[in-house]
Write a protein that holds these residues in place. Structure first.
Motif, short mmCIF file in Angstrom:
data_model
loop_
_atom_site.label_atom_id
_atom_site.label_comp_id
_atom_site.label_asym_id
_atom_site.label_seq_id
_atom_site.Cartn_x
_atom_site.Cartn_y
_atom_site.Cartn_z
N ARG A 83 4.43 -65.54 -65.67
CA ARG A 83 3.68 -64.34 -66.07
C ARG A 83 2.87 -63.75 -64.91
NH1 ARG A 83 0.91 -65.66 -72.00
NH2 ARG A 83 2.59 -66.97 -72.83
N TYR A 84 2.80 -64.47 -63.81
CA TYR A 84 1.96 -64.01 -62.70
C TYR A 84 2.46 -62.68 -62.14
CZ TYR A 84 -0.09 -68.75 -62.35
OH TYR A 84 -0.73 -69.94 -62.59
N ILE A 85 1.53 -61.88 -61.66
CA ILE A 85 1.85 -60.61 -61.00
C ILE A 85 1.18 -60.63 -59.63
CG2 ILE A 85 1.63 -58.10 -61.09
CD1 ILE A 85 1.38 -58.32 -64.13
N ASP A 86 1.95 -60.31 -58.60
CA ASP A 86 1.39 -60.29 -57.25
C ASP A 86 0.35 -59.19 -57.12
OD1 ASP A 86 2.90 -62.40 -56.43
OD2 ASP A 86 4.36 -61.21 -55.30
N PHE A 87 -0.77 -59.55 -56.52
CA PHE A 87 -1.87 -58.61 -56.29
C PHE A 87 -1.39 -57.42 -55.47
CE2 PHE A 87 -5.77 -57.58 -53.68
CZ PHE A 87 -6.45 -56.94 -54.70
N LEU A 88 -1.72 -56.23 -55.93
CA LEU A 88 -1.44 -54.95 -55.29
C LEU A 88 0.04 -54.59 -55.28
CD1 LEU A 88 -3.94 -54.78 -52.26
CD2 LEU A 88 -4.17 -53.80 -54.54
N SER A 89 0.87 -55.36 -55.98
CA SER A 89 2.27 -54.98 -56.12
C SER A 89 2.36 -53.74 -57.01
CB SER A 89 3.06 -56.13 -56.74
OG SER A 89 2.63 -56.35 -58.08
N PRO A 90 3.49 -53.04 -57.01
CA PRO A 90 3.62 -51.88 -57.91
C PRO A 90 3.32 -52.21 -59.36
CG PRO A 90 5.40 -51.88 -56.31
CD PRO A 90 4.66 -53.17 -56.11
N LYS A 91 3.73 -53.40 -59.82
CA LYS A 91 3.44 -53.79 -61.19
C LYS A 91 1.95 -53.99 -61.40
CE LYS A 91 4.90 -56.91 -64.89
NZ LYS A 91 5.75 -58.08 -65.27
N TRP A 92 1.30 -54.59 -60.41
CA TRP A 92 -0.15 -54.80 -60.52
C TRP A 92 -0.87 -53.45 -60.57
CZ3 TRP A 92 -4.92 -53.82 -58.54
CH2 TRP A 92 -5.96 -54.69 -58.91
N SER A 232 -10.62 -55.24 -37.77
CA SER A 232 -10.23 -56.22 -38.79
C SER A 232 -10.44 -55.65 -40.18
CB SER A 232 -11.05 -57.50 -38.61
OG SER A 232 -10.80 -58.09 -37.36
N VAL A 233 -11.57 -54.99 -40.39
CA VAL A 233 -11.85 -54.39 -41.70
C VAL A 233 -10.83 -53.30 -42.01
CG1 VAL A 233 -13.56 -53.13 -43.07
CG2 VAL A 233 -14.29 -54.97 -41.53
N ASP A 234 -10.48 -52.51 -41.00
CA ASP A 234 -9.50 -51.44 -41.21
C ASP A 234 -8.12 -52.01 -41.57
OD1 ASP A 234 -11.44 -49.59 -40.68
OD2 ASP A 234 -10.80 -49.20 -38.62
N VAL A 235 -7.72 -53.09 -40.88
CA VAL A 235 -6.45 -53.74 -41.21
C VAL A 235 -6.48 -54.24 -42.65
CG1 VAL A 235 -5.06 -55.81 -40.76
CG2 VAL A 235 -5.77 -54.34 -38.87
N TYR A 236 -7.60 -54.81 -43.03
CA TYR A 236 -7.73 -55.32 -44.40
C TYR A 236 -7.58 -54.21 -45.42
CZ TYR A 236 -9.61 -57.54 -48.55
OH TYR A 236 -9.76 -58.01 -49.82
N LEU A 237 -8.27 -53.10 -45.21
CA LEU A 237 -8.27 -52.01 -46.18
C LEU A 237 -6.96 -51.23 -46.18
CD1 LEU A 237 -11.91 -50.67 -45.65
CD2 LEU A 237 -11.06 -52.08 -47.54
N LYS A 238 -6.20 -51.31 -45.09
CA LYS A 238 -4.94 -50.57 -45.02
C LYS A 238 -3.97 -51.03 -46.10
CE LYS A 238 -1.24 -49.23 -41.84
NZ LYS A 238 -0.69 -49.38 -40.47
N ARG A 239 -4.02 -52.31 -46.47
CA ARG A 239 -3.15 -52.80 -47.54
C ARG A 239 -3.43 -52.09 -48.86
NH1 ARG A 239 -3.00 -58.78 -50.36
NH2 ARG A 239 -0.95 -58.57 -51.35
N PHE A 240 -4.70 -51.78 -49.11
CA PHE A 240 -5.07 -51.04 -50.32
C PHE A 240 -4.60 -49.59 -50.22
CE2 PHE A 240 -7.78 -54.69 -50.19
CZ PHE A 240 -7.92 -55.07 -51.52
N ASP A 241 -4.72 -49.01 -49.03
CA ASP A 241 -4.23 -47.65 -48.84
C ASP A 241 -2.75 -47.56 -49.18
OD1 ASP A 241 -6.71 -46.76 -47.95
OD2 ASP A 241 -6.27 -47.25 -45.86
N GLN A 242 -1.99 -48.54 -48.71
CA GLN A 242 -0.55 -48.54 -48.98
C GLN A 242 -0.27 -48.71 -50.47
OE1 GLN A 242 0.42 -51.77 -46.34
NE2 GLN A 242 0.82 -50.41 -44.59
N ALA A 243 -1.04 -49.59 -51.13
CA ALA A 243 -0.81 -49.82 -52.55
C ALA A 243 -1.20 -48.60 -53.38
CB ALA A 243 -1.60 -51.04 -53.02
#
Length: 926
Positions: A83-92, A232-243
């Motif tokens: 039942r798990y859903i990957d964080f920030l995946s399209p389904k999430w 480092s903070v920008d790299v971290y937040l970029k994943r959210f931008d992409q999601a």
């Protein structure tokens, strides 16, 4: 047409016996909106969520009075990996979008952790961007010799993480210091030998803490990021931008938990940034920085500069950067700054919603309030600690300041609403005006009791046997918050926080200012002692940082910290050893422009090594120019421009000299907080004492009218008042554990407050109770007829001993033909919460000490009926399950622990008292 108008007119008014038309009653309570209700942290275990069950869960929360959820994905339960859903995946993201839409339809809000578990980090954080630490290697070279081994990091883990050599400093025994970094070749060999004396070599590397995200959800695991580094903070937040694909997720605010980045005392650019900010090379002082001398004043100066640099990097590269990022998505930031190695006031002030937290339980003198020995932590929640968050909000004119509330309030399954209430009220008194429960775990309905649970939570979940009565507590908190979010804070004093005294400690390196370590960095200070004393004297205040004072202005003799904030009458400077030159200049400029500044003692010196002699000379010149002279015994002072400077060891003496008085009502033992309205004020009064307070209390200013508002019942009425000694006095009566609001203004309430005086003889309902168990488990016990009220666990019935849930008590009683003006139902002892019906009409929830409610409007002459639904704790059912080895906890990572973080086992518990214990009494009042 005329007939229609007549009907509408009758609907809009009430006709008295004399034929006079009266306007419909208008309640002084504001409409309770979404953010006025308590919210809850919502753990998504393994992100094992689906639309159907998300919808059902949100509907249940809304029905219970919860105003919003704060999504925090964490590890999952074993056996449910499919039942798990990957964080920030399209389904999430689809589940997030559904949650936001469904919550809005239920008039609920949604916040979101910008990560999983805590602290921020994840798979996108490679070692290059991970939290950093200073790695130091020492070598000794005799005079005239060379170092044979290369200067390479020795720790194997740091080798793999790519630790980078950043500086090499030699300290010769004759006192010379050499920076040798440019004499290290590509293989790490040092091409240098000491010519005149033996030397000690310090090689420093930018290493990595290698800390992983704690309690990470699927696809959330990885290194903790380097909060001090913008890249480092920008790299971290970029994943959210992409999601998010450039679209706003529609959440109210992004959330960051308390700073728990352990050992992160460095960043790759630290040396460069230190030189930029402080003007000298830190690499020349590595021995002093990393030395073990915990008494050296000179080492403390260096560490002050080091800590100030760390503070600035955290503020600029993380807090401001993250907040600007959130604003691009039309969302706010909500940050728990405590635990950070920086100035908490500035870090809190940078975000949109500062958030504190409570961890553990406090002692209150309220009779009958349970506090088990096992629930007591090393440091109780401290209202002064909470005031750092509220002060940042108040000085910045921000409306909301929140709290993560009830973390480890008690051992699992033993938390009562009575224990939660004064803990939350203590937060309200410290300026917090939005409660976030810690918390609620999403659990699908096919998971047997007690469902999925988080290991450090008060378990505000539908499976909790107290859940049917949660709306009573939620409505109370909502009424309180509706008034505490109104208007502006109304504090007369602004107190400077001398953070540089803490930063000057020669002990250790970075200085995280944690909730759990207040006995180290806060309690020993004069700042803390004076704050406590002023609070006891009835003064209201906020704390100010150097940065807040730099932006403050003086106007008409008052201090303004922002255009949206309330003004302060004076600035208090507690005894401080160190104060930056710039801060002293700012304080004196405020005085020159009309402010009053009260020093407990004059600061002694400037902090740090940066421009020390120049700053010190200018500092001493400013101190000498203050021209203080004796005004009376113990009081020095002088006019300074348009304002005034005062110095008194006894701050109260100086405040009295300026005719600035605290609220005298504090002498009764009542605690209070004030809010300023366009017309009038709100006073929140709390009785956490062991005595009933039934007397006239003075308010600071005169008011034309006072309305009493009872947040427990929602009732209100015009208070009895009198004017004397230049103040308005109001009659109040509060039992231990009770609260009320006073609203001062010009508009009278449409009815009078009914004071409870002249009690008649109490009617005791001692016997002939019928008890019917309605819901709960492991099984419903049979009905009982009780000759006297006792705990369920004393009924010699194994089912009632193991039972957690609800039981309904019913009885009848007789009243005379002529009723009293008001009646009070007193349930006595209740384990743990009650819902009452009188004559078939809902009398509300009675869920906390003193377990009393006014029921006069529900009574009738002659025979009356009463039903009391009592819910007990989850503890007895969990005890039964553990005694019978029934599986209910099986999680990845930490699994489930007790309050001391040991394996959880309820099988050894004694049964918790349950049900209506009484005595139940009904008392009439004339």
């Amino acid at each position: 047409m005329r007939k229609t108008l007549m009907i509408l007119s009758l609907l809009a008014a009430t006709v008295s016996v004399e034929g006079q038309v009266k306007k419909q009653a208008t309640s002084p309570w504001p409409k309770v909106e979404q953010q006025m209700r308590p919210w809850t942290r919502w753990w998504w275990m393994g992100n094992a969520v689906d639309e159907k069950n998300l919808s059902a869960a949100l509907a249940a929360y809304a029905a219970a009075g919860i105003g919003g959820v704060e999504i925090t994905p964490i590890y999952g339960a074993k056996g449910f990996e499919d039942r798990y859903i990957d964080f920030l995946s399209p389904k999430w993201i689809s589940m997030l979008n559904f949650t936001v839409k469904k919550a809005a339809a239920l008039d609920m809000g949604v916040d979101m952790n910008t990560g999983t578990g805590w602290p921020f980090g994840g798979p996108q954080i490679t070692p290059e961007f991970a939290a950093s630490k200073l790695v130091v290697q020492r070598y000794t070279i005799p005079k005239g010799q060379s170092l044979s081994e290369p200067l390479l990091v020795q720790d194997e883990k740091q080798k793999k993480a790519g630790a980078v050599l950043q500086a090499v400093t030699a300290y010769a025994t004759d006192g010379e210091v050499f920076n040798l970094f440019d004499q290290v070749d590509a293989t790490g060999h040092l091409n240098w030998s000491p010519a005149a004396a033996d030397a000690e070599i310090y090689a420093i590397f930018s290493g990595r803490t290698l800390q992983q995200v704690k309690r990470a959800a699927p696809a959330g695991a990885g290194y903790t990021l380097d909060h001090l580094d913008k890249a480092s903070v920008d790299v971290y937040l970029k994943r959210f931008d992409q999601a998010f694909a450039g679209k706003s997720p529609g959440i109210r605010s992004f959330f960051n938990d308390s700073y728990e980045v352990y050992g992160a005392n460095w960043s790759p650019a630290f040396l460069k940034e230190f030189k930029r900010l402080k003007g000298y090379n830190l690499s020349s002082h590595i021995r002093e920085l990393t030395g073990k001398d915990s008494t050296s004043t000179e080492s403390g100066r260096l560490k002050s500069d080091y800590r100030e640099t760390m503070n600035q990097l955290l503020l600029e590269n993380f807090t401001q950067n993250w907040t600007e990022w959130a604003h691009r998505y039309k969302s706010k930031t909500k940050n728990q700054s405590h635990g950070s190695p920086g100035n908490l006031l500035d870090l809190y002030a940078t975000v949109d919603i500062p958030e504190t937290e409570t961890f553990g339980s406090s002692h209150f003198d309220i009779p009958g309030l349970r506090r088990d020995k096992a629930d007591i932590r090393n440091v109780d929640p401290d209202p002064m600690m909470s005031k750092f968050a509220s002060s940042a909000a108040h000085t910045g004119g921000k409306t909301l300041v929140s709290s993560e509330t009830f973390t480890w309030l008690t051992e699992h399954f033993k938390t009562s609403f009575s224990q939660a209430k004064p803990e939350a009220e203590q937060l309200f008194l410290s300026g917090i005006n939005h409660i976030f429960y810690h918390g609620t775990t999403f659990s699908p309905p096919d998971i047997p009791f007690p469902g999925w649970l988080f290991y450090a939570s008060a378990n505000m979940v539908p499976a909790n046997s107290l859940w049917p009565h949660l709306k009573g507590m939620d409505d109370y908190f909502s009424r309180c918050q509706s008034l505490l979010q109104a208007g502006k804070s109304d504090n007369e004093l602004l107190i400077y926080w001398p953070v540089y005294d803490a930063w000057a400690s020669p002990k250790g390196l970075d200085m995280p200012m944690k909730v759990h370590d207040v006995d180290e960095w806060l309690y020993p200070t004069e700042f803390y002692r004076q704050s406590l004393k002023l609070a006891e004297l009835g003064y209201s205040f906020d704390f100010a940082s150097d940065h807040i004072l730099a932006k403050a202005k003086a106007s008409r003799g008052q201090l303004l910290t922002s255009a949206q904030a309330s003004p302060y009458q004076t600035l208090i400077v507690p005894a401080a050893r160190y104060m930056p030159l710039k801060t002293l200049e700012d304080i004196l400029a405020l005085a020159k422009n009309g402010a009053t500044v009260i020093f407990q003692e004059l600061p002694e010196d400037v902090p740090g090594w940066s421009n020390l002699e120049q700053n010190r000379a200018a500092f001493k010149s400013l101190i000498a120019g203050m021209g203080l002279k004796s005004l009376s015994t113990g009081l020095m002072g002088n006019t300074y421009g348009a304002g005034q400077l005062l110095q008194a060891r006894d701050l109260h003496q100086a405040l009295q000299f300026k005719k600035i008085e605290g609220e005298q009502l504090s002498r009764t033992g009542l605690k209070f907080i004030r809010r300023k309205l366009n017309e009038g004020k709100y006073y929140f009064l709390v009785n956490h004492t062991a005595k009933t307070i039934d007397e006239w209390i003075p308010l600071q200013a005169k008011a034309k009218t006072i309305t009493i508002l009872d947040p427990q019942s929602g009732d209100y009425g015009q208070a009895l008042t009198q004017d004397k000694e230049g103040r308005t006095w109001v009659k109040v009566c509060l039992q231990p554990g009770e609260t009320l609001f006073l609203q001062s203004g010009t508009k009278k309430a449409d009815k009078s407050w009914v004071y409870l005086s002249q009690p008649a003889k109490a009617l005791r309902l001692d016997k002939d109770w019928n008890l019917h168990f309605t819901q709960g488990g492991p099984a419903l016990p049979a009905d009982k007829h009780l000759d006297k009220l006792v705990s369920w666990t004393a009924l010699n019935d194994s089912l009632t001993t193991a039972f957690s849930g609800s039981g309904v008590y019913s009885n009848t009683f007789m009243l005379p033909q002529k009723l009293q003006r008001e009646y009070v139902l007193d349930l006595g002892k209740v384990n743990e919460s009650a819902h009452v019906w009188v004559n078939g009409r809902d009398a509300g929830f009675i869920w906390s000490i003193p377990f009393r409610a006014r029921i006069g409007k529900l009574l009738r002459p002659g025979k009356n009926t009463i039903k009391i639904e009592v819910a007990n704790l989850m503890a007895n059912r969990i005890r039964y399950m553990d005694q019978h080895h029934m599986p209910w906890r099986n999680y990845h990572e930490i699994n489930f622990v007790n309050i001391n973080y040991k394996p959880f086992d309820a099988s050894v518990w004694e049964p918790m008292p349950s049900g209506l214990i009484g005595p139940v009494q009904i008392t009439g009042y004339n």
